[in-house]
Design a protein around this motif. Sequence first.
Motif, PDB file in Angstrom:
ATOM      1  N   SER B  66      37.308  76.259  58.406  1.00 62.63           N
ATOM      2  CA  SER B  66      36.294  77.323  58.363  1.00 62.63           C
ATOM      3  C   SER B  66      36.966  78.674  58.459  1.00 62.63           C
ATOM      4  O   SER B  66      37.640  78.973  59.433  1.00 62.63           O
ATOM      5  CB  SER B  66      35.378  77.215  59.594  1.00 62.63           C
ATOM      6  N   LYS B 191      33.912  72.589  67.012  1.00 63.13           N
ATOM      7  CA  LYS B 191      35.317  72.947  66.885  1.00 63.13           C
ATOM      8  C   LYS B 191      35.639  74.117  67.797  1.00 63.13           C
ATOM      9  O   LYS B 191      34.743  74.839  68.226  1.00 63.13           O
ATOM     10  CB  LYS B 191      35.674  73.299  65.429  1.00 63.13           C
ATOM     11  N   THR B 221      46.933  80.380  64.696  1.00 65.11           N
ATOM     12  CA  THR B 221      46.250  81.655  64.866  1.00 65.11           C
ATOM     13  C   THR B 221      45.712  81.787  66.290  1.00 65.11           C
ATOM     14  O   THR B 221      45.080  80.876  66.800  1.00 65.11           O
ATOM     15  CB  THR B 221      45.073  81.727  63.862  1.00 65.11           C
ATOM     16  N   GLY B 271      47.323  75.631  63.444  1.00 67.70           N
ATOM     17  CA  GLY B 271      48.748  75.882  63.268  1.00 67.70           C
ATOM     18  C   GLY B 271      49.453  74.972  62.282  1.00 67.70           C
ATOM     19  O   GLY B 271      50.675  74.989  62.213  1.00 67.70           O
TER      20      GLY B 271
HETATM   21  C1  LIG Z   1      40.544  84.787  58.802  1.00 67.89           C
HETATM   22  C2  LIG Z   1      40.000  83.692  59.639  1.00 67.89           C
HETATM   23  C3  LIG Z   1      38.642  83.609  59.886  1.00 67.89           C
HETATM   24  C4  LIG Z   1      38.115  82.580  60.671  1.00 67.89           C
HETATM   25  N1  LIG Z   1      36.765  82.503  60.862  1.00 67.89           N
HETATM   26  C5  LIG Z   1      36.261  81.422  61.513  1.00 67.89           C
HETATM   27  C6  LIG Z   1      34.866  81.216  61.592  1.00 67.89           C
HETATM   28  O1  LIG Z   1      34.085  82.011  61.101  1.00 67.89           O
HETATM   29  N2  LIG Z   1      34.397  80.115  62.244  1.00 67.89           N
HETATM   30  C7  LIG Z   1      35.246  79.222  62.822  1.00 67.89           C
HETATM   31  O2  LIG Z   1      34.824  78.223  63.381  1.00 67.89           O
HETATM   32  N3  LIG Z   1      36.592  79.410  62.779  1.00 67.89           N
HETATM   33  C8  LIG Z   1      37.103  80.474  62.119  1.00 67.89           C
HETATM   34  N4  LIG Z   1      38.442  80.621  62.027  1.00 67.89           N
HETATM   35  C9  LIG Z   1      39.310  79.678  62.760  1.00 67.89           C
HETATM   36  C10 LIG Z   1      39.855  78.578  61.921  1.00 67.89           C
HETATM   37  O3  LIG Z   1      38.831  77.731  61.484  1.00 67.89           O
HETATM   38  C11 LIG Z   1      40.900  77.741  62.677  1.00 67.89           C
HETATM   39  O4  LIG Z   1      40.252  76.960  63.665  1.00 67.89           O
HETATM   40  C12 LIG Z   1      41.974  78.554  63.349  1.00 67.89           C
HETATM   41  O5  LIG Z   1      42.369  79.626  62.550  1.00 67.89           O
HETATM   42  C13 LIG Z   1      43.194  77.719  63.702  1.00 67.89           C
HETATM   43  O6  LIG Z   1      43.763  77.162  62.565  1.00 67.89           O
HETATM   44  P1  LIG Z   1      45.043  77.811  61.806  1.00 67.89           P
HETATM   45  O7  LIG Z   1      46.096  77.997  62.872  1.00 67.89           O
HETATM   46  O8  LIG Z   1      45.392  76.823  60.766  1.00 67.89           O
HETATM   47  O9  LIG Z   1      44.607  79.130  61.260  1.00 67.89           O
HETATM   48  C14 LIG Z   1      38.967  81.635  61.242  1.00 67.89           C
HETATM   49  C15 LIG Z   1      40.338  81.729  61.001  1.00 67.89           C
HETATM   50  C16 LIG Z   1      40.867  82.737  60.216  1.00 67.89           C
HETATM   51  C17 LIG Z   1      42.347  82.803  60.020  1.00 67.89           C
END
Ligand SMILES: Cc1cc2nc3c(=O)[nH]c(=O)nc-3n(C[C@H](O)[C@H](O)[C@H](O)COP(=O)(O)O)c2cc1C
Lengths: 343, 343, 343, 343
Positions: B66, B191, B221, B271
Motif C-alpha cells: 500500500s 498491517k 521505511t 524493507g
Molecule cells: C510513499 C509511501 C506511502 C505509503 N502510504 C501508506 C498508506 O497510505 N497506507 C499504508 O498502510 N501504508 C503506507 N505506506 C507503508 C507501506 O505500505 C509499507 O508498509 C512500508 O513502507 C514498509 O515497507 P517498505 O520498507 O518496503 O517501504 C507507505 C509507504 C510509502 C513509502
Amino acid sequence: MGNTSRRKTEHIRLCLEEQVGGEGITTGFEKYRFRHNALPELNFDEISLTTTFLGAAVRTPLLISSMTGGSELAGQINDRLAEAAERRGWAMGVGSVRAAVERGELAPTFDVRRKAPSIPVIANLGAVQLSYGFGAAECQRAVDIAGADMLVLHLNSLQEVFQPEGNTAFGGLLARIEDVCRALPVPVGVKEVGWGIDGATAKRLREAGVAFVDVAGAGGTSWSQVEKFRSADPVRRAAAEAFADWGIPTAECIREVRAAVPDAALIGSGGLNTGVDAAKALALGADLAGFGRALLEPAVHSEERLDALLERVELELRTAMFGIGAGTVPALRNTPRLVRREV
Amino acid sequence: MGNTSRRKTEHIRLCLEEQVGGEGITTGFEKYRFRHNALPELNFDEISLTTTFLGAAVRTPLLISSMTGGSELAGQINDRLAEAAERRGWAMGVGSVRAAVERGELAPTFDVRRKAPSIPVIANLGAVQLSYGFGAAECQRAVDIAGADMLVLHLNSLQEVFQPEGNTAFGGLLARIEDVCRALPVPVGVKEVGWGIDGATAKRLREAGVAFVDVAGAGGTSWSQVEKFRSADPVRRAAAEAFADWGIPTAECIREVRAAVPDAALIGSGGLNTGVDAAKALALGADLAGFGRALLEPAVHSEERLDALLERVELELRTAMFGIGAGTVPALRNTPRLVRREV
Amino acid sequence: MGNTSRRKTEHIRLCLEEQVGGEGITTGFEKYRFRHNALPELNFDEISLTTTFLGAAVRTPLLISSMTGGSELAGQINDRLAEAAERRGWAMGVGSVRAAVERGELAPTFDVRRKAPSIPVIANLGAVQLSYGFGAAECQRAVDIAGADMLVLHLNSLQEVFQPEGNTAFGGLLARIEDVCRALPVPVGVKEVGWGIDGATAKRLREAGVAFVDVAGAGGTSWSQVEKFRSADPVRRAAAEAFADWGIPTAECIREVRAAVPDAALIGSGGLNTGVDAAKALALGADLAGFGRALLEPAVHSEERLDALLERVELELRTAMFGIGAGTVPALRNTPRLVRREV
Amino acid sequence: MGNTSRRKTEHIRLCLEEQVGGEGITTGFEKYRFRHNALPELNFDEISLTTTFLGAAVRTPLLISSMTGGSELAGQINDRLAEAAERRGWAMGVGSVRAAVERGELAPTFDVRRKAPSIPVIANLGAVQLSYGFGAAECQRAVDIAGADMLVLHLNSLQEVFQPEGNTAFGGLLARIEDVCRALPVPVGVKEVGWGIDGATAKRLREAGVAFVDVAGAGGTSWSQVEKFRSADPVRRAAAEAFADWGIPTAECIREVRAAVPDAALIGSGGLNTGVDAAKALALGADLAGFGRALLEPAVHSEERLDALLERVELELRTAMFGIGAGTVPALRNTPRLVRREV
Ligand SMILES: Cc1cc2nc3c(=O)[nH]c(=O)nc-3n(C[C@H](O)[C@H](O)[C@H](O)COP(=O)(O)O)c2cc1C
Ligand SMILES: Cc1cc2nc3c(=O)[nH]c(=O)nc-3n(C[C@H](O)[C@H](O)[C@H](O)COP(=O)(O)O)c2cc1C
Ligand SMILES: Cc1cc2nc3c(=O)[nH]c(=O)nc-3n(C[C@H](O)[C@H](O)[C@H](O)COP(=O)(O)O)c2cc1C
Ligand SMILES: Cc1cc2nc3c(=O)[nH]c(=O)nc-3n(C[C@H](O)[C@H](O)[C@H](O)COP(=O)(O)O)c2cc1C
C-alpha cells in the motif's frame, strides 16, 4: 574567586567544551530495545507521567541531576534549572553544597527552593567529607541551604584520585554514612558521579539506612576524563586515560540495584540523553530517571533552549510509552516489552 | 490541491529524495542465510512461483505494498504499478483511500482494478479512523473505490504522533476493528507501516476476526524519519530522531506471527529489496512478500524501469529457489535450508 | 577463437583484474585459530608433508584446483602449473575438458600429464553436461585427454543461471552421476565451484558411488560475481549482486562433509590463500587442500613467481605444523589445537 | 660489532620504529573489565603493592621483561632499566645472555646486579641452545654474568624459523630443560617471547622441574613481524605475514596456566601497556606482571621518561585497586570483581 569556585567553573567549562565522555564504554541502554505494540489500545493524550518518589507525588519521573552551585555562574544555572524544573514538574538536585557550608555567603547560589516551591529538591555533599570533619550538623546545614527535601551523598573515589589534593580517605565511610542516616530527619541517599553503584554496594548502603540510591552509572560523563583536562601533572594525566572505560554501565547498575534492594527508592542516571533512555531506565526498575550533562549546555544558553530540551525528553518518553502501550509510569515500569537486543 | 493531496505528494517526494530509512535497525533478514544445495535435482526452467492467497490463485507470491493515491501524481503511480502488477501477476495494495471516501472526485486515482483485472487488489484505510467517525460503510466504500478483493487497516501509532494534528486516539480500537471484520463481506486484514506487528498483537487481531496480517516490520521505511522532514516544530523533529531505531525487525515479526497465528494469511513486508529477501520472508512463514518504497523510484521513472525491477526480483527469487533446490513456493516455505547466521 | 575459448580467456582476465570475490561472506577459516604449542618437541627440518590421496602417495597435501585449458593462453598456464606441481609434488586438476572433448584440436592444452609425470592429475567436466548428451564415453575421453588418474565433475548451478545460455537442467543429475561412477575405471569425484557442498549433499553423492568430494566452498572466488562482469543483460547483472554473499563457507563444508562421509576422500578448497589456511583445512578433516585463483596471477606472470608462491604456502604449512607441534600430516589432521575463536 | 650484537641492535631499532605488534590478535585483557566498587572502604594512601615472588619479598608485583644486552647500546639500556627498577622496586630480567657466555667481554652489558642490588634479577637463555651444546655450566655462567637470582629459558620456536639460520631443533628439549632444572642451584623458569604458553605445556614444564612460567603471550610484540623486517628472503618475509595473528592471547594463557599449575610461580606478560592491564594479569592469577616493549622507547630516551612511565603504571595499578576496593596484592589476586565483558 575562591579555589572551590574556580574548580566548579572549570568543571562547567570543561563539560561544555571538551570530550568528557567515557571511551570504550556505554550506558548499556543500547543493549535493550522496546518491542513495538502496534495496537496500544490507549489515547496518546491520556498518557500520564505522574508518579511518586519516597512517598511524595511528582508530576514526572524525571530528575535534574546534582551539578552545580558555589559561584555566580553556577548560581545562575541553578536558578534557570530550578525555574524549568518547577514549570515542568521535574525533581532537582544541586551540586555539592560543601562550599556554602564552609563559606555562608555562597549559600544563595544553592537555594533552588526559592525558585522551585513545589518539586522535590535534593541537597548534595561528598560522602568522603565525613572522613574530613563533616558530620550530621554539616549535612543538615546543606539541606537547609538548598531548602531540600532530602540529601544525597556522592561517592567519587576515582575523581578524588585524579583531582589535585583529592580527599581519598574512604576507609570507614560506611559507618559514617550510617550515622548520618540515623541523625538526619530527612531521607538520605547515596549516588556515584559516573562510575555506577552495583547491587552488592547498594545492599551494604541500604543496610546502613540509606533511603535511596542514584546509580549515576558509566557511559555518560567520565570524571577521570574531566580531571585529565585539569591536571598539571603529566603522570596523573596519562594515568587518567587508562580509566576512560572504567565503571559499570548505567543499565547494568539499575537492573542489579533493583534486584538487590527491591524496597529502596532508585534513581537511574548516567549518560541519559533522550526520553527513550529514560523509558528504558524506568522499565529496568528505576523510580526516577536523571539527566546531568545533557542539560548543561541548554541551561547555560537560555530558558527557551532548556525548556525545549525538557519538553523533548517528555515527548520522547510519552511516545515510547505509546509505542509499547503503557499509559502510566507503573505500567511502563512493569512492561514485558523491554528486551535485550540479540547480538 | 487539498491538504491530504499535498501530504501524499510530500510523502512521495521525501521517500524519493531523503534518507527515510531507519537507523541502527535492520530487517533482520541479514541474520539468516540460505545453505546452498549444490545438487538441486531440478530444472531451473520448471521452477514455479504460483501460489494462493486467502484461497485465490496468484501467479507470484509477491505484493506491491500500500503506498499511494489521492493526487494526480499518485494516480499516475497507481496506474503504472497496477499495469505492471497485472502483467507479471503480483498482488497490489493501494494507499489509504480515506481522501477518496471523503471527496469522491479523488476516487479514480485509487481505481487500480481498471488496469488490473485479474490480480488480488487490497484497499487500505487507517484503523484509527474508526475512532474518528469511520465505520463499516466507509470501509466498504474504500473497497468499492479500489475495486478491491479485500481491505487492510493500517496501524501507525507513532506516525500519528509525529504528524501535525495526528489522530492518536487508539483506545478501544480492537473492538472497532472487530466490528468491521464482522460487517464486511470481504476479508479484512491489518498491517503496520514500518514498525512491525508482533505475535501477541497478531493473536489479538486474529481473535477479533482479522483474516490476514501484514507485518510491515522495521528495517525499511521509517515514518518517524519521514515525518521528521515534514515537521515545522523543532521539538517534535528532534524527538523523532530518538525513534530512528524503533520497531520490530521484519524477520522477527514474520517468525513470531507465523507461530502465533498458524491459520492466518500472512504478508511479510518492511524493507524488502531483493528476491532473496522475499525468499527469506517466505521461508520464515509468509504467504506473500511485499515491496513498498523499493518500487517507488522505478514507478515514478518509467514503465521499463519498473518492469525491470519486478523482473529482477522474480529472477532473484527463482535463483534462490534453485540454489536450495526448492521448485515450488510450498517447497520454499518448508525448506530446512534457511538458518541463522552464527555471530 | 571459438565461443568456449573466448569465455575461458574472459574468465581468466576477469579473475585477474576484477573484484570477483564474494562480499559479505568469508571462508570461515578466520573463525578458527591454532593454539600455539610453545614446546613442540620436534625438529623443524624433520617435518614431513608426505601423505596419500585415494591410496596413492603424494609429496604434499596440496592441490592446484581445476582452472583452465581450451585456449592458447590456457594451455600455457596449464603447462606452467603442471611443471611447478611436478617440481614440488602438488596434485593438479585441469579446467573443464568439455571443449577438447568436442573439438579434439584443443586436447593438447589440457595435457598436463606430459609435463607432470609423477603427480596425481584430475580431469574435469561439468556434471550438468550429463543432461546434455555427455555420458561415460565422454568422461573417459576427458580423462584420457588430461592423462588423468581420476575425474571430477563440477556442480555449478548458479553459474549456469547467470551465464548467457547456461545449462540449467539439473533434474535427475544424481542418477546420471551414479552411472558415470559405475562405468568409469578411474575414481570419480564431485566438486562445486565456490558455493560449497554440505554434508547431506556429500552423503547423497557418496551413496551414488562418488570416490571423493572437493567442497570448493564460499569465501573465495564467486562465480555470480564473475558472470556479473560478463553479462550484457542488466536485469541478470543486477540480480547477480544479490548472490554476492551466497554459499556455504569452506570451513563449514569441510567439517560437515568429513562428519557425513568419514570414509570418502575429501578436498578442502575455496578461498585458500596461505599455508595456514591449508593447515586449517587439513585439521578440519580434508585430505588435500586446494588453491585456485590465488595461483592464477603468479602462473600468468612467471615460473619464478609461481614457484615462490608454492614455496611460501609450503613454508607456512610447515611453520604452522611446527607451531602446534605436529610433525606429520596425520598428526596435523588429528590435532586438538585447532579451536573456534570466541566472539 | 659481532653478528649477535648487530642482531640485538637491529631488534631494538625495529621495535622502536616499526609496526611490530601482531595484527588481528589482542592480549585478551580487553575481554575483561573490573566492576567498580563505589564504596571501597579503604584509604588510597594505604594501598600496598608489596608482594613475594618465589619466596622473596618484592616492593611491587611488576617486572621488566627480558629484553637486551650484548652491545654498547644494549648495555646502556640495561643500566637505565636496572637503576629505575632498583629505585621503584620492580623485578628485572635481562635479554639472552648467550652472547656473553660465548664472548666474555660482553658480560658487563648484562650485569644489572651492579646497578640493582636489592631487586630480583632474572638471567635469560634460549632453551633451544640446549640442543646446540649449551648445558648446566653455560646456564650457571649466564646467572653469574647477570648477578641473577634465577634463570629463565625462552621458547621461541617460530622466531627461529623466520630468523636467518635459526636454531630449530626443538626435539628432545623437555628432557634437557629437566636436566638444567635439576643441576642449577637457582630456580629455573621458562618463558615464551610473545606467542604464549598454554596450560598443558605449563604442566609438562612444571613436571620437568620448572619453578616458574612467564607466559609472554600474544597481543603485544610479535616476533614474526619483527623478523619480517629483517629478512632478506622474500618467501620467508611473505610467509611471516601469515603469522601476524598467531599465538595465544596473554589473558587466556594466564588463566589456563594458573589453573593447570596452581603451585607454580607465574608471570603474566605480553602486550601489557598500563597498570590496569597489570591489575587484570594479577587478578587472572599472575604473581608478577611483566612489561617489555612498552618500556623500550622511554628507556632509550631518558631516565626521566622511564621513571615517569613506571610511576604511571604504578599509579594506574593502585587506582584500579582503589576502584575495586582491593588494598593489597593478595586482595587484588582474589577479587571477584574481574568479569568477562559481555559481547
Ligand atoms: C510513499 C509511501 C506511502 C505509503 N502510504 C501508506 C498508506 O497510505 N497506507 C499504508 O498502510 N501504508 C503506507 N505506506 C507503508 C507501506 O505500505 C509499507 O508498509 C512500508 O513502507 C514498509 O515497507 P517498505 O520498507 O518496503 O517501504 C507507505 C509507504 C510509502 C513509502
Ligand atoms: C558539571 C557537572 C558538575 C557535577 N557536580 C556534581 C556534584 O557536585 N555532586 C554530584 O554528586 N555529582 C555531580 N555531578 C555528577 C552528576 O550528578 C551525574 O551523576 C554524572 O554527571 C553522570 O550523569 P550524566 O552522564 O547525565 O552527566 C556533576 C556533573 C556535571 C556534568
Ligand atoms: C579462472 C578460473 C577458472 C575455473 N574453471 C573451472 C572449471 O573449469 N571447472 C571447475 O570445476 N572449476 C573451475 N574453477 C573453480 C575452481 O576450481 C575453484 O573451485 C574455485 O575457484 C574456488 O576456489 P578459489 O577460491 O581458490 O579460487 C575455476 C576457477 C577460476 C578462478
Ligand atoms: C627488543 C626486545 C628484545 C627481546 N629480547 C628477548 C630475549 O633476549 N629473551 C627473551 O626471552 N625475550 C626477549 N624479548 C621478549 C620479551 O621478553 C617479551 O616476552 C615480549 O616482548 C612480549 O612482551 P611485550 O609485548 O610486553 O613486549 C625481547 C623483546 C623485545 C621487545
